[in-house]
Design an enzyme around this catalytic site. Structure first.
Site, PDB file in Angstrom:
ATOM      1  N   LEU A 204      10.103 -21.007  -5.352  1.00 28.26           N
ATOM      2  CA  LEU A 204       9.252 -20.072  -4.597  1.00 28.26           C
ATOM      3  C   LEU A 204       7.863 -20.105  -5.238  1.00 28.26           C
ATOM      4  CD1 LEU A 204       8.696 -17.416  -2.815  1.00 28.26           C
ATOM      5  CD2 LEU A 204       9.502 -16.144  -4.799  1.00 28.26           C
TER       6      LEU A 204
ATOM      7  N   GLU B 283       1.279 -13.419  12.210  1.00 32.02           N
ATOM      8  CA  GLU B 283       1.956 -12.295  12.860  1.00 32.02           C
ATOM      9  C   GLU B 283       1.840 -11.098  11.930  1.00 32.02           C
ATOM     10  OE1 GLU B 283       3.233 -12.378  15.904  1.00 32.02           O
ATOM     11  OE2 GLU B 283       2.635 -14.472  16.097  1.00 32.02           O
TER      12      GLU B 283
ATOM     13  N   ASP C 121       0.828  -1.209   0.000  1.00 36.03           N
ATOM     14  CA  ASP C 121       0.000   0.000   0.000  1.00 36.03           C
ATOM     15  C   ASP C 121       0.868   1.268   0.000  1.00 36.03           C
ATOM     16  OD1 ASP C 121      -2.348   1.425  -0.001  1.00 36.03           O
ATOM     17  OD2 ASP C 121      -2.733   1.221   2.142  1.00 36.03           O
TER      18      ASP C 121
ATOM     19  N   HIS D 143       2.238   3.617  -9.056  1.00 31.81           N
ATOM     20  CA  HIS D 143       2.003   2.198  -9.374  1.00 31.81           C
ATOM     21  C   HIS D 143       3.175   1.633 -10.171  1.00 31.81           C
ATOM     22  CE1 HIS D 143      -1.844   2.499  -7.586  1.00 31.81           C
ATOM     23  NE2 HIS D 143      -2.413   3.201  -8.549  1.00 31.81           N
TER      24      HIS D 143
ATOM     25  N   ARG E 258      -0.791   9.626  -9.747  1.00 25.19           N
ATOM     26  CA  ARG E 258      -0.828   8.392  -8.949  1.00 25.19           C
ATOM     27  C   ARG E 258      -0.242   7.188  -9.695  1.00 25.19           C
ATOM     28  NH1 ARG E 258      -4.029   7.577  -4.651  1.00 25.19           N
ATOM     29  NH2 ARG E 258      -4.395   5.462  -5.391  1.00 25.19           N
TER      30      ARG E 258
ATOM     31  N   SER F 134      -8.143  -4.599   5.027  1.00 24.74           N
ATOM     32  CA  SER F 134      -8.761  -4.248   3.738  1.00 24.74           C
ATOM     33  C   SER F 134      -9.191  -5.495   2.949  1.00 24.74           C
ATOM     34  CB  SER F 134      -7.819  -3.367   2.907  1.00 24.74           C
ATOM     35  OG  SER F 134      -7.505  -2.190   3.610  1.00 24.74           O
TER      36      SER F 134
HETATM   37  C1  IPE Z   1      -5.426  -2.557  -0.156  1.00 26.35           C
HETATM   38  O1  IPE Z   1      -5.095  -1.225  -0.323  1.00 26.35           O
HETATM   39  C2  IPE Z   1      -5.398  -3.263  -1.478  1.00 26.35           C
HETATM   40  C3  IPE Z   1      -4.082  -3.452  -2.079  1.00 26.35           C
HETATM   41  C4  IPE Z   1      -2.942  -3.125  -1.538  1.00 26.35           C
HETATM   42  C5  IPE Z   1      -4.079  -4.041  -3.386  1.00 26.35           C
HETATM   43  P1  IPE Z   1      -6.198  -0.082  -0.446  1.00 26.35           P
HETATM   44  O2  IPE Z   1      -5.479   1.180  -0.607  1.00 26.35           O
HETATM   45  O3  IPE Z   1      -7.162  -0.470  -1.515  1.00 26.35           O
HETATM   46  O4  IPE Z   1      -6.950  -0.193   0.953  1.00 26.35           O
HETATM   47  P2  IPE Z   1      -7.758   0.909   1.764  1.00 26.35           P
HETATM   48  O5  IPE Z   1      -8.761   1.487   0.820  1.00 26.35           O
HETATM   49  O6  IPE Z   1      -6.783   1.927   2.244  1.00 26.35           O
HETATM   50  O7  IPE Z   1      -8.362   0.153   2.893  1.00 26.35           O
HETATM   51  C1  IPE Z   2      -1.610   0.340  -3.397  1.00 24.16           C
HETATM   52  O1  IPE Z   2      -1.394   1.703  -3.419  1.00 24.16           O
HETATM   53  C2  IPE Z   2      -1.854  -0.230  -4.781  1.00 24.16           C
HETATM   54  C3  IPE Z   2      -3.252  -0.581  -5.034  1.00 24.16           C
HETATM   55  C4  IPE Z   2      -4.223  -0.573  -4.167  1.00 24.16           C
HETATM   56  C5  IPE Z   2      -3.583  -0.996  -6.385  1.00 24.16           C
HETATM   57  P1  IPE Z   2      -2.581   2.760  -3.394  1.00 24.16           P
HETATM   58  O2  IPE Z   2      -2.968   3.035  -4.796  1.00 24.16           O
HETATM   59  O3  IPE Z   2      -3.677   2.281  -2.521  1.00 24.16           O
HETATM   60  O4  IPE Z   2      -1.862   4.013  -2.777  1.00 24.16           O
HETATM   61  P2  IPE Z   2      -2.449   5.006  -1.681  1.00 24.16           P
HETATM   62  O5  IPE Z   2      -2.909   4.160  -0.532  1.00 24.16           O
HETATM   63  O6  IPE Z   2      -3.573   5.734  -2.324  1.00 24.16           O
HETATM   64  O7  IPE Z   2      -1.301   5.885  -1.322  1.00 24.16           O
HETATM   65 MG    MG Z   3      -4.029   2.481  -0.542  1.00 26.67          MG
END
Ligand code: IPE
Ligand code: IPE
Ligand code: MG
Length: 238
Positions: A129, A205, A18, A35, A31, A194
Site C-alpha cells: 500500500l 468521486e 475532519d 486529535h 480539542r 479546503s
Molecule cells: C481540512 O480541515 C484540513 C485537514 C483535514 C487536515 P479544516 O478543518 O482545516 O478545513 P476548514 O477550515 O473547515 O475548511
Molecule cells: C481535522 O479536525 C484535523 C486537522 C485539521 C488538523 P479539526 O481540527 O479541523 O476539527 P474541527 O473541524 O475543528 O472539528
Molecule cells: Mg476542521
C-alpha cells in the site's frame, strides 16, 4: 453487493480527516484529545485499506492554512505526529506500506522533517500500500510551485511553452507518480475541498459523511467503498 466490492476497488482513496475538534468539544474535552483520537482512527483505516488491497491511500493530516491555528494546538499536533511516526514505523515497514509525505515540508519542525525522510527511505522499497500523508499541504501552493519550476525550465531553455500540457504539467506536482484519487472522502459534514488536491480531483468521486473523523471506522470505510462501487463514471462522455 459485498462480494463484488473487492473486484472494483478504487485504486486511490483520499480522505479529508475532519471533525477532531468537534468530537472533543461535544465530550467536554480539549480539542487536542480529538486529535489524539483522530490518530487512532487513521491507524485503523490504514490497516483496513491495506487489508482490502487498496493501492494508494492519501490522508490530509495538516493543511498549509492550519499553521494559522493557535500555536499550542499546532505544537501539540506535531508532538502527536512525531509520536505516531515513532510508534508505528516498525509496523508500517513490516506491513509493506510505502510512506510518502506531500506538502511544504520545509515548514515542518526539524525533528519531524528528519522522521519524515527516515520513514520515507525505510519504506521506499515497499509496494503493498502506498500511504501518502498530506502535511503542511496546500493545493494552490502545489500548483504555484509547479508553475515556478516549469517557468525556470523555460528560462533555462530546457523546455518551451508548447511543451506545457496537462500531462507534462503533472510531472511538476509534488508526487507525479501518484494516480488521481478515484474517491475522496470528507468526514464531519463539511462539503468543501479546503485546498486539497484541486488539480488531481477533476474526476474524483466524492463521498461526504456527517461522522466526525475519530468515529470513522472500518465499517464506514467499507460503506464508502461500496458507495463508490455504484457510481457511474463518464468523464464527460456518454
Ligand atoms: C481540512 O480541515 C484540513 C485537514 C483535514 C487536515 P479544516 O478543518 O482545516 O478545513 P476548514 O477550515 O473547515 O475548511
Ligand atoms: C481535522 O479536525 C484535523 C486537522 C485539521 C488538523 P479539526 O481540527 O479541523 O476539527 P474541527 O473541524 O475543528 O472539528
Ligand atoms: Mg476542521
Amino acid at each position: 453487493m459485498k462480494q463484488n466490492l473487492f473486484n472494483n476497488l478504487p485504486l486511490h482513496v483520499a480522505i479529508i480527516m475532519d471533525g477532531n475538534g468537534r468530537w472533543a468539544s461535544i465530550r467536554g474535552l480539549p480539542r487536542v484529545k480529538g486529535h489524539e483520537a483522530g490518530i487512532d482512527a487513521a491507524k485503523k483505516i490504514i490497516n483496513k485499506a491495506g487489508e482490502m488491497g487498496i493501492k494508494y491511500l492519501t490522508l490530509f493530516a495538516f493543511s498549509i492554512e492550519n499553521w494559522g491555528r493557535p500555536q499550542d494546538e499546532v505544537m501539540y499536533l506535531f508532538s502527536l505526529f512525531d509520536k505516531a511516526i515513532n510508534t508505528y514505523s516498525d509496523e508500517l515497514i513490516a506491513n509493506g506500506v510505502k510512506v510518502k509525505f506531500m506538502g511544504t515540508l520545509s515548514l515542518l519542525p526539524p525533528d519531524i522533517q528528519e522522521g519524515v525522510s527516515l520513514l520515507e527511505s525505510q519504506t521506499a522499497d515497499n509496494n503493498h500500500l502506498t500511504l501518502v500523508i498530506a502535511m503542511s499541504y496546500g493545493s494552490r501552493q502545489e500548483i504555484v510551485d509547479a508553475t515556478k519550476a516549469i517557468s525556470q525550465k523555460i528560462l533555462n531553455d530546457q523546455m518551451t511553452i508548447d511543451d506545457i500540457n496537462v500531462d507534462s504539467f503533472r510531472q511538476y506536482l509534488y508526487l507525479p507518480e501518484l494516480p488521481d484519487p478515484d474517491l475522496i472522502i470528507r468526514t464531519s459534514g463539511e462539503k468543501r475541498f479546503s485546498n486539497f488536491l484541486l488539480f488531481q480531483s477533476a474526476y474524483s468521486e466524492l463521498y461526504f459523511t456527517d461522522t466526525l473523523w475519530p468515529d470513522f471506522d472500518e465499517s464506514e470505510f467499507e460503506e464508502a467503498i461500496a458507495d463508490f462501487y455504484n457510481r457511474k463514471r463518464r468523464y464527460g462522455k456518454i
